[in-house]
Write a protein that holds these residues in place. Structure first.
Motif, PDB file in Angstrom:
ATOM      1  N   UNK A   1       0.152  -3.845   2.844  1.00  0.00           N
ATOM      2  CA  UNK A   1      -1.203  -3.791   3.386  1.00  0.00           C
ATOM      3  C   UNK A   1      -1.425  -5.004   4.282  1.00  0.00           C
ATOM      4  N   UNK A   2      -2.218  -4.830   5.315  1.00  0.00           N
ATOM      5  CA  UNK A   2      -2.488  -5.952   6.216  1.00  0.00           C
ATOM      6  C   UNK A   2      -3.948  -5.913   6.672  1.00  0.00           C
ATOM      7  N   UNK A   3      -4.356  -6.982   7.317  1.00  0.00           N
ATOM      8  CA  UNK A   3      -5.703  -7.069   7.848  1.00  0.00           C
ATOM      9  C   UNK A   3      -5.668  -6.740   9.327  1.00  0.00           C
ATOM     10  N   UNK A  29      -3.212  -5.353  14.324  1.00  0.00           N
ATOM     11  CA  UNK A  29      -2.894  -6.183  13.160  1.00  0.00           C
ATOM     12  C   UNK A  29      -3.296  -7.631  13.442  1.00  0.00           C
ATOM     13  N   UNK A  30      -3.910  -8.286  12.483  1.00  0.00           N
ATOM     14  CA  UNK A  30      -4.288  -9.689  12.655  1.00  0.00           C
ATOM     15  C   UNK A  30      -3.251 -10.602  12.029  1.00  0.00           C
ATOM     16  N   UNK A  47     -13.237   4.812   4.941  1.00  0.00           N
ATOM     17  CA  UNK A  47     -14.438   4.032   4.580  1.00  0.00           C
ATOM     18  C   UNK A  47     -15.469   3.956   5.713  1.00  0.00           C
ATOM     19  N   UNK A  56      -8.938  -3.558   5.913  1.00  0.00           N
ATOM     20  CA  UNK A  56      -7.676  -3.571   5.190  1.00  0.00           C
ATOM     21  C   UNK A  56      -6.963  -2.246   5.454  1.00  0.00           C
ATOM     22  N   UNK A  58      -3.746   0.213   4.671  1.00  0.00           N
ATOM     23  CA  UNK A  58      -2.636   0.574   3.787  1.00  0.00           C
ATOM     24  C   UNK A  58      -1.610   1.275   4.658  1.00  0.00           C
ATOM     25  N   UNK A  59      -0.441   0.636   4.857  1.00  0.00           N
ATOM     26  CA  UNK A  59       0.501   1.117   5.869  1.00  0.00           C
ATOM     27  C   UNK A  59       1.774   1.678   5.266  1.00  0.00           C
ATOM     28  N   UNK A  81      -8.528   1.345   4.132  1.00  0.00           N
ATOM     29  CA  UNK A  81      -9.027   1.526   2.772  1.00  0.00           C
ATOM     30  C   UNK A  81     -10.169   0.574   2.418  1.00  0.00           C
ATOM     31  N   UNK A  82     -10.498  -0.378   3.303  1.00  0.00           N
ATOM     32  CA  UNK A  82     -11.602  -1.277   2.991  1.00  0.00           C
ATOM     33  C   UNK A  82     -12.084  -2.025   4.214  1.00  0.00           C
ATOM     34  N   UNK A  83     -13.353  -2.453   4.165  1.00  0.00           N
ATOM     35  CA  UNK A  83     -13.898  -3.299   5.223  1.00  0.00           C
ATOM     36  C   UNK A  83     -13.954  -4.716   4.666  1.00  0.00           C
ATOM     37  N   UNK A  84     -13.440  -5.676   5.406  1.00  0.00           N
ATOM     38  CA  UNK A  84     -13.293  -7.047   4.909  1.00  0.00           C
ATOM     39  C   UNK A  84     -14.594  -7.821   5.068  1.00  0.00           C
TER      40      UNK A  84
END
Lengths: 92, 92, 92, 92, 92
Positions: A1-3, A29-30, A47, A56, A58-59, A81-84
């Motif tokens: 997983x990455x941001x 990708x950050x 989301x 976030x 999921x790769x 899958x998510x907001x940071x």
């Protein structure tokens, strides 16, 4: 997983029917310092992320399929899958 | 998933029988700014893409198998799942 | 699998419900000489690792799912499976 | 999938019994301009390729297993699935 | 699959119970010319490889699981499946 950061959308009229009705988001990708790398993925979204959101991703295909199969979507390699809200880094 | 441009075709007489009758397309991966990277994949095609088309490539084996198994094709790591009409990028 | 150092945490209020209640840790991959690379993963944690710990990361979706499914967690591509006591390198 | 050139063979007496009796071929990945990259894979072979042949390599474990399981071979990440006759590239 | 050289071991007291009793080996990936690259994997071992050995690494989770499940080991992304006697390269 990455941001990553949502950079835009991809429009595709002719596409596999499993993707009909689903937005395809371009996510850069950050790096760990928060800067944008040149790497990106086209992601499905779980989301309701919008352009500019830090998310976030999921790769991995198998895991991504587990997430989206709960919503009747087609196969995918990457899904948001998510907001940071915050990233807390330590110099340790 | 990534955005690519169909660059050409690969001809192979001696090949695994699961691939008989299927075109193998050479697709160059595009960078976020639309330029071509030096990375490519040989892809199966699910949407009748032609040379020069900008396409969405699903680049994960498990997901790719789900897409193509609906059409009696063999295993694959990458498959073209859509033809791109437009990419909308935000500076956000 | 690779060796990494836990660098921090990611907070995400809006996230897929499979991840509710699970910490997301930022882990930088270490090079063979022990220096930090610029590559990172967001990992789930199976051994209560903390920031600064040097850890073993299992970075493959299918295997990661096997580990975490024993604890009722959602899908993942990367999971911390051990805390490193020592790395013994030979020049051989 | 990518295009590669068979560069040589790997001999291994002590190996997992699933690989007994199977040749391990060293295949260099080719760039889009036909030059050899520094990336390689050790591949199982499904089409009797020889050293010097330009081949199509299927480089994903799940798909590779589907191909070779039809022949009683062990697990693999990469397998040669075709011998290339021609690559037709367009500047489009 | 790739060719690597066993560089050392990783000691981890606190680890997922599926890995209890199993050695974790550090393996550096070798380039085609035999030199060591900066890429490495932590591998499980299926052939009793030692430090300094040149080995064949199977680096895909699904395949690696097939190999090690025969011995009651936990999930893995990379496993050593053979010790290399010789690599024969052709300039062709």
């Amino acid at each position: 997983m990455y941001i990553g950061r949502v950079k835009g959308t991809v429009t595709s009229t002719i596409k596999h029917k499993l993707y009909t009705g689903h937005k395809l988001l371009l996510v850069a990708r950050l790096n760990l310092d928060g800067s944008e790398s040149s790497t990106y993925d086209i992601c499905l979204d779980d989301v309701h992320a919008g352009v500019g959101d830090v998310v976030v991703v999921l790769d991995e295909g198998g895991s991504a399929r587990q997430v989206i199969q709960k919503r009747g979507t087609g196969p995918a390699r990457a899904v948001i899958i998510g907001i940071v809200d915050a990233v807390e880094l330590s110099g340790a």
